[in-house]
Design a protein around this motif. Structure first.
Motif, mmCIF file in Angstrom:
data_model
loop_
_atom_site.group_PDB
_atom_site.id
_atom_site.type_symbol
_atom_site.label_atom_id
_atom_site.label_comp_id
_atom_site.label_asym_id
_atom_site.label_seq_id
_atom_site.Cartn_x
_atom_site.Cartn_y
_atom_site.Cartn_z
ATOM 1 N N ALA A 213 0.742 -1.021 0.042
ATOM 2 C CA ALA A 213 0.023 0.299 0.230
ATOM 3 C C ALA A 213 0.692 1.246 -0.101
ATOM 4 C CB ALA A 213 -0.932 -0.606 0.783
ATOM 5 N N GLU A 214 1.340 0.936 0.442
ATOM 6 C CA GLU A 214 2.852 1.951 0.606
ATOM 7 C C GLU A 214 3.403 2.278 -0.800
ATOM 8 O OE1 GLU A 214 7.197 4.019 3.124
ATOM 9 O OE2 GLU A 214 6.376 1.693 3.188
ATOM 10 N N LEU B 234 3.510 5.983 -2.727
ATOM 11 C CA LEU B 234 4.468 6.524 -3.725
ATOM 12 C C LEU B 234 4.748 6.690 -4.293
ATOM 13 C CD1 LEU B 234 7.253 5.441 -1.224
ATOM 14 C CD2 LEU B 234 5.737 7.339 -1.220
ATOM 15 N N THR B 235 3.617 5.711 -5.565
ATOM 16 C CA THR B 235 4.014 5.654 -6.963
ATOM 17 C C THR B 235 2.697 6.665 -7.416
ATOM 18 O OG1 THR B 235 4.235 3.667 -7.308
ATOM 19 C CG2 THR B 235 3.680 4.066 -9.350
ATOM 20 N N LYS C 25 -0.387 3.971 -15.665
ATOM 21 C CA LYS C 25 0.063 2.695 -16.443
ATOM 22 C C LYS C 25 0.925 2.007 -15.047
ATOM 23 C CE LYS C 25 2.632 0.430 -19.836
ATOM 24 N NZ LYS C 25 3.560 0.165 -20.943
ATOM 25 N N GLN C 26 1.822 3.238 -14.766
ATOM 26 C CA GLN C 26 2.886 2.704 -13.764
ATOM 27 C C GLN C 26 1.750 2.551 -12.340
ATOM 28 O OE1 GLN C 26 4.823 6.208 -13.729
ATOM 29 N NE2 GLN C 26 7.141 5.638 -14.621
ATOM 30 N N VAL D 163 -0.154 -1.807 -8.787
ATOM 31 C CA VAL D 163 -1.228 -2.643 -7.993
ATOM 32 C C VAL D 163 -1.752 -3.601 -8.757
ATOM 33 C CG1 VAL D 163 -3.711 -2.182 -7.770
ATOM 34 C CG2 VAL D 163 -2.472 -0.152 -7.758
ATOM 35 N N GLY D 164 -1.516 -3.942 -9.688
ATOM 36 C CA GLY D 164 -1.909 -5.208 -10.466
ATOM 37 C C GLY D 164 -0.335 -6.294 -9.611
ATOM 38 N N ALA D 165 0.550 -5.469 -9.314
ATOM 39 C CA ALA D 165 1.609 -6.712 -9.539
ATOM 40 C C ALA D 165 1.486 -6.385 -7.520
ATOM 41 C CB ALA D 165 3.122 -6.002 -9.520
ATOM 42 N N ALA D 166 0.955 -5.291 -7.256
ATOM 43 C CA ALA D 166 1.100 -5.854 -5.623
ATOM 44 C C ALA D 166 -0.734 -7.097 -5.206
ATOM 45 C CB ALA D 166 0.716 -4.770 -4.887
#
Length: 158
Positions: free
Chosen positions: A61-62, A66-67, A137-138, A143-146
């Motif tokens: 979440a952090e 940050l992203t 996109k980033q 979010v997708g990877a997480a």
């Protein structure tokens, strides 16, 4: 009446002593003790797995925050830079118009300014759109990877 009460207290005391004496010799069956210890060990293990997962999710979440914060900062900086550039162009055009000696020259300078600003606005809009698309996109990739990582951890923790 005191004799009846005294007898009841004595009977209660005797029964309580008999229960405690009987309980003193009673033993917990080994299978119940083993079951309780196993349940506690499994509960502790599950707690540690889920606590670790919760810590990892807090880190995720952090990272997402940050992203998105960095992306919002980039977009904000681009908007501010565009605003300064546009304002500076307006001052330069106003100064050129103020120096003009004829009305046709004023009209030409003003037309040139607006023509340039329309071109600049189109370019700035395109750059801002591309930047916001990149930032989105980033953020979505993060979010997708997480989400994938969290799901895998949750699946493996169970």
């Amino acid at each position: 009446m005191n004799d009846v009460f005294t007898r009841q207290v004595q009977d209660f005391t005797r029964q309580a002593q008999e229960m405690f004496t009987a309980g003193k010799d009673a033993k917990v069956p080994e299978n119940i003790s083993a079951f309780a210890e196993d349940a506690i060990a499994k509960s502790r293990d599950a707690y540690h797995k889920f606590a670790s997962l919760a810590k990892d999710n807090a880190k995720v979440a952090e990272e997402v925050l940050l992203t998105t914060q960095a992306g919002a900062k980039s977009i904000s900086e681009k908007i501010v830079a565009n605003t300064f550039a546009n304002t500076e162009a307006a001052f330069e055009a106003a100064q050129a118009i103020a120096r003009a000696r004829t009305f046709p020259e004023i009209a030409r300078l003003q037309a040139n300014y607006w023509q340039q600003q329309f071109a600049v606005a189109g370019s700035q809009s395109k750059e801002l759109f591309e930047l916001s698309s990149k930032v989105t996109k980033q953020a979505l990739e993060t979010v997708g990877a997480a989400t994938t990582k969290s799901f895998d951890q949750f699946k493996n923790a169970g």
